[in-house]
Each structure stands twice: as C-alpha cells, then as structure tokens.
Motif scaffolding. Sequence first.
Motif, PDB file in Angstrom:
ATOM      1  N   ARG A  18      27.714  26.447  30.345  1.00  0.00           N
ATOM      2  CA  ARG A  18      27.792  25.855  31.750  1.00  0.00           C
ATOM      3  C   ARG A  18      29.136  25.042  31.678  1.00  0.00           C
ATOM      4  NH1 ARG A  18      22.449  24.857  30.764  1.00  0.00           N
ATOM      5  NH2 ARG A  18      22.554  22.889  30.027  1.00  0.00           N
ATOM      6  N   ALA A  19      29.568  24.366  31.011  1.00  0.00           N
ATOM      7  CA  ALA A  19      30.757  23.723  31.140  1.00  0.00           C
ATOM      8  C   ALA A  19      31.924  24.848  31.343  1.00  0.00           C
ATOM      9  CB  ALA A  19      30.944  22.877  29.858  1.00  0.00           C
ATOM     10  N   ASP A  20      32.155  25.730  30.430  1.00  0.00           N
ATOM     11  CA  ASP A  20      32.899  26.502  30.412  1.00  0.00           C
ATOM     12  C   ASP A  20      33.182  27.449  31.713  1.00  0.00           C
ATOM     13  OD1 ASP A  20      34.008  25.892  28.036  1.00  0.00           O
ATOM     14  OD2 ASP A  20      32.988  27.671  26.978  1.00  0.00           O
ATOM     15  N   ALA A  21      31.959  27.643  32.119  1.00  0.00           N
ATOM     16  CA  ALA A  21      31.903  28.527  33.415  1.00  0.00           C
ATOM     17  C   ALA A  21      32.130  27.759  34.681  1.00  0.00           C
ATOM     18  CB  ALA A  21      30.380  28.863  33.819  1.00  0.00           C
ATOM     19  N   LEU A  22      31.688  26.456  34.727  1.00  0.00           N
ATOM     20  CA  LEU A  22      32.298  25.413  35.883  1.00  0.00           C
ATOM     21  C   LEU A  22      33.653  25.191  35.648  1.00  0.00           C
ATOM     22  CD1 LEU A  22      29.458  22.982  35.614  1.00  0.00           C
ATOM     23  CD2 LEU A  22      29.793  24.916  37.409  1.00  0.00           C
ATOM     24  N   ALA A  23      34.212  24.974  34.510  1.00  0.00           N
ATOM     25  CA  ALA A  23      35.720  24.856  34.443  1.00  0.00           C
ATOM     26  C   ALA A  23      36.637  26.132  34.691  1.00  0.00           C
ATOM     27  CB  ALA A  23      36.075  24.429  33.064  1.00  0.00           C
ATOM     28  N   GLY A  24      36.098  27.112  34.389  1.00  0.00           N
ATOM     29  CA  GLY A  24      36.767  28.403  34.525  1.00  0.00           C
ATOM     30  C   GLY A  24      36.651  29.016  35.936  1.00  0.00           C
ATOM     31  N   LEU A  25      35.586  28.948  36.699  1.00  0.00           N
ATOM     32  CA  LEU A  25      35.876  29.526  38.110  1.00  0.00           C
ATOM     33  C   LEU A  25      36.087  28.533  38.810  1.00  0.00           C
ATOM     34  CD1 LEU A  25      31.694  30.626  37.695  1.00  0.00           C
ATOM     35  CD2 LEU A  25      33.829  32.018  37.533  1.00  0.00           C
ATOM     36  N   ALA A  26      36.679  27.347  38.490  1.00  0.00           N
ATOM     37  CA  ALA A  26      37.271  26.406  39.425  1.00  0.00           C
ATOM     38  C   ALA A  26      38.832  26.685  39.279  1.00  0.00           C
ATOM     39  CB  ALA A  26      36.824  25.058  38.951  1.00  0.00           C
ATOM     40  N   GLY A  27      39.311  27.422  38.231  1.00  0.00           N
ATOM     41  CA  GLY A  27      40.579  27.518  38.203  1.00  0.00           C
ATOM     42  C   GLY A  27      41.229  28.728  39.145  1.00  0.00           C
ATOM     43  N   ALA A  28      42.275  28.746  39.179  1.00  0.00           N
ATOM     44  CA  ALA A  28      43.201  29.836  39.744  1.00  0.00           C
ATOM     45  C   ALA A  28      44.164  30.452  38.830  1.00  0.00           C
ATOM     46  CB  ALA A  28      43.481  29.394  41.036  1.00  0.00           C
ATOM     47  N   LEU A 224      25.041  34.428  32.926  1.00  0.00           N
ATOM     48  CA  LEU A 224      25.221  33.284  33.732  1.00  0.00           C
ATOM     49  C   LEU A 224      24.086  32.785  34.732  1.00  0.00           C
ATOM     50  CD1 LEU A 224      28.867  33.556  34.523  1.00  0.00           C
ATOM     51  CD2 LEU A 224      27.832  31.866  33.042  1.00  0.00           C
ATOM     52  N   ASN A 225      23.447  33.916  35.230  1.00  0.00           N
ATOM     53  CA  ASN A 225      22.341  33.848  36.023  1.00  0.00           C
ATOM     54  C   ASN A 225      21.111  33.360  35.350  1.00  0.00           C
ATOM     55  OD1 ASN A 225      23.693  35.049  38.368  1.00  0.00           O
ATOM     56  ND2 ASN A 225      22.643  36.981  38.224  1.00  0.00           N
ATOM     57  N   ARG A 226      21.091  33.781  34.068  1.00  0.00           N
ATOM     58  CA  ARG A 226      19.777  33.413  33.333  1.00  0.00           C
ATOM     59  C   ARG A 226      20.096  31.965  32.594  1.00  0.00           C
ATOM     60  NH1 ARG A 226      20.258  37.318  30.307  1.00  0.00           N
ATOM     61  NH2 ARG A 226      21.203  36.471  28.476  1.00  0.00           N
ATOM     62  N   GLU A 227      21.213  31.753  32.146  1.00  0.00           N
ATOM     63  CA  GLU A 227      21.382  30.579  31.352  1.00  0.00           C
ATOM     64  C   GLU A 227      22.096  29.411  32.122  1.00  0.00           C
ATOM     65  OE1 GLU A 227      22.723  31.455  27.390  1.00  0.00           O
ATOM     66  OE2 GLU A 227      21.923  33.419  27.357  1.00  0.00           O
ATOM     67  N   ALA A 228      22.714  29.569  33.298  1.00  0.00           N
ATOM     68  CA  ALA A 228      23.858  28.713  33.848  1.00  0.00           C
ATOM     69  C   ALA A 228      23.414  28.317  35.323  1.00  0.00           C
ATOM     70  CB  ALA A 228      24.972  28.965  33.664  1.00  0.00           C
ATOM     71  N   GLY A 229      22.111  28.806  35.589  1.00  0.00           N
ATOM     72  CA  GLY A 229      21.574  28.449  36.960  1.00  0.00           C
ATOM     73  C   GLY A 229      22.515  29.311  38.289  1.00  0.00           C
ATOM     74  N   GLN A 260      32.426  36.662  49.397  1.00  0.00           N
ATOM     75  CA  GLN A 260      31.072  36.094  48.884  1.00  0.00           C
ATOM     76  C   GLN A 260      31.042  34.645  48.351  1.00  0.00           C
ATOM     77  OE1 GLN A 260      29.634  38.335  45.123  1.00  0.00           O
ATOM     78  NE2 GLN A 260      31.231  39.682  45.764  1.00  0.00           N
ATOM     79  N   SER A 261      29.970  34.114  48.508  1.00  0.00           N
ATOM     80  CA  SER A 261      30.011  32.698  47.638  1.00  0.00           C
ATOM     81  C   SER A 261      28.823  32.869  46.641  1.00  0.00           C
ATOM     82  CB  SER A 261      29.543  31.622  48.769  1.00  0.00           C
ATOM     83  OG  SER A 261      30.777  31.486  49.642  1.00  0.00           O
ATOM     84  N   VAL A 262      28.990  32.094  45.492  1.00  0.00           N
ATOM     85  CA  VAL A 262      28.051  32.291  44.221  1.00  0.00           C
ATOM     86  C   VAL A 262      27.799  30.717  44.111  1.00  0.00           C
ATOM     87  CG1 VAL A 262      27.851  32.728  41.798  1.00  0.00           C
ATOM     88  CG2 VAL A 262      28.784  34.232  43.569  1.00  0.00           C
ATOM     89  N   LEU A 263      26.565  30.296  43.662  1.00  0.00           N
ATOM     90  CA  LEU A 263      26.168  29.177  42.909  1.00  0.00           C
ATOM     91  C   LEU A 263      26.236  29.199  41.506  1.00  0.00           C
ATOM     92  CD1 LEU A 263      23.440  28.216  45.577  1.00  0.00           C
ATOM     93  CD2 LEU A 263      25.846  26.970  45.245  1.00  0.00           C
ATOM     94  N   VAL A 264      26.780  28.195  40.828  1.00  0.00           N
ATOM     95  CA  VAL A 264      26.449  28.191  39.410  1.00  0.00           C
ATOM     96  C   VAL A 264      26.252  26.718  39.043  1.00  0.00           C
ATOM     97  CG1 VAL A 264      27.718  28.542  37.141  1.00  0.00           C
ATOM     98  CG2 VAL A 264      28.201  30.110  39.058  1.00  0.00           C
ATOM     99  N   ALA A 265      24.942  26.424  38.464  1.00  0.00           N
ATOM    100  CA  ALA A 265      24.647  25.152  38.213  1.00  0.00           C
ATOM    101  C   ALA A 265      24.976  24.170  39.344  1.00  0.00           C
ATOM    102  CB  ALA A 265      25.492  24.858  36.761  1.00  0.00           C
ATOM    103  N   GLY A 266      24.561  24.572  40.537  1.00  0.00           N
ATOM    104  CA  GLY A 266      24.458  23.940  41.685  1.00  0.00           C
ATOM    105  C   GLY A 266      25.911  23.622  42.428  1.00  0.00           C
TER     106      GLY A 266
END
Length: 319
Positions: A18-28, A224-229, A260-266
């Motif tokens: 979850r931490a890696d997904a939130l950090a990586g998807l917030a990057g550019a 990510l859908n299964r394990e990171a909300g 599109q928009s995607v939710l990850v861990a809220g």
Amino acid sequence: MSGAANRDAATAQAEALRADALAGLAGAPKTLPCKWLYDAEGCRLFEAITRLPEYYPTRTEVRILQESGPDIAATIGPGAAVVEFGPGDGAKAVQLLGTLQAPAAYLPVDIAPEWLDAAVARVSAAFPGLRVRPVVADFTLPFDLAGRAAGSTTHVGFFPGSTIGNFEPQEAVAFLRRARASLRPGARMLLGADLVKEAAILEAAYDDTAGVTAAFDLNLLARLNREAGANFDLAAFRHEARWNTRLERIEMHLVARHAQSVLVAGHCFRFAAGESIHTESSHKYRPDRLRVLAEAAGWRPVQMWTDPEQLFSVWLLEG
C-alpha cells in the motif's frame, strides 16, 4: 516459520504494498515497484512467460549453465553454500547445485514465505541430504545469514535471470554492495545479466503475441484491487513494452485507454488518456558496463560465460 510469524510477514508485506502504491502513483510519471508483480498468480504467469518462444533469457541462461557448468564448478570449487536471491521455482538452483562439487547448503532468500515453498521443495527432492534453509527477507535490503550454514563454508551468491537489470544502475551497485556484506568474507557471486541487442528482439520478449506478458503486467492492478483497496478496471489499461535507447533498457508500462480516476486505499488518482504506470525496467548490459558496475560495488569480475549468439551472460564475481 510459525503461523503467527507468517501472518506478521503477510501483514508487513500488505502495508509495504500500500505504501509503495500510494507513493508511486502520486509521482510524475506514475510508477509501481516491479517486485509487486510477483504474487502467486504473477509467479505462475512469469513461469509461463519463460517458456514462450519470444522470451529468450531463461532458455539461454539455462543453456549457458548447462554447457559451462563444469567450468563454473571448477572455478567455484567444492563445499560451497549457495545463497540464491529470489529463487523462483528453484529450477536453476537445481541445475547449478547438480554441477557443483559437494555443495554444503542451499539458502534461498525471498520476501514472502510462500514464495520459497516451491524452491525448497524442488531442491530438497533433488538433493535429499543437502542442508536447505530458506531465509525470509527482502533481499534488496541488508539481511543476516548468521548460523544458516556450516562455519567454514564459502558462500556463493546466485542471482540469475538478469534480475539485476530490474534495478536502476545506482540501485544495482547498492544491491551488489549489500549482497557482498550479507555474504561471508571471500564470497563469490554468480550473476546473470542480459546483453544489449536489437530492439525488435527485446520488445518481442516483453510483449509476446499470446498476451501472457500483458496478463502478467495487468495482474499487478488486480493485486492492488485485492490487497490495497483499489478499484482499477483492468480493461481500461493496456500493456506496452518500450525500448529506451538512451538508457539501454526495456520498460513495461500500463497505459490508460481513456481518462479516468482510480481509488487506492482511499486516495484518488487521476489518469489522462495515454498516461502510463511504469511497472518494470529491465536494463541490458554491455560487458564493459557490467564490469564497471560490479567493481563499483566492491566485486572483482573473474570470468564471463555467454552463448554463441551473445544474447545473455553469466558472470562470476569475487568479493
């Protein structure tokens, strides 16, 4: 490992994902670490990839290990404990251990306990008397091997499959430096490294006509859908492999088919049409560049073996 320890490891792994997904998807640009491609389904799909006609690295490395096995064994010498970083199903370890003279132990290292099961089972079945001690650790970080093999045994690190190419060059140096510190003084490292070649060969290897690599890449979104909300629509993304000429690497991307928009861990992440998530890089090496990289990490290249077509290389390094 106890059930409680397994649960603790699984919880820590989910938090790290979850931490890696939130950090990586917030990057550019948006990124995801390639290590998360390898859940149970990802491992199954990757094993299928290794059997595809377009994917030359596995069969070429196996061929090198087969044909140069006696030379490799003579160079390493008897009584070695093989420490494999990321063992997969253990097939290459079985091949290497079968060529070595009286190996003392096999120590597979990986981040999740369940990933080690196949390697431990395969190696134990092939060598019933061999000491097999799995190590649950993130091999991209320092870890302790104390007490895992006989006191006088020499460690031989084994890092096949050109996984070294998944690191950025500075990260590869850092990994090799940490691996050297985790292994015993005087250790050696047997390292697989893919070589630079025509872009068409490389792109086909990472985007096969059967679509198996695409399924492997898209499975990361399912994880990510299964394990990171998360709520990724897998049909809204497509897999793409790109050869980066300047950096001499293949890049895998998941490209948004539409805005599109995607939710990850809220947390909400917006994608423009054509925007991608960079999920993996696989650097390809020229021998001189690999030699410089190894030496920067404190290793001395001893020998390189390759195939007649110069597609792939296997290196023996000394600490």
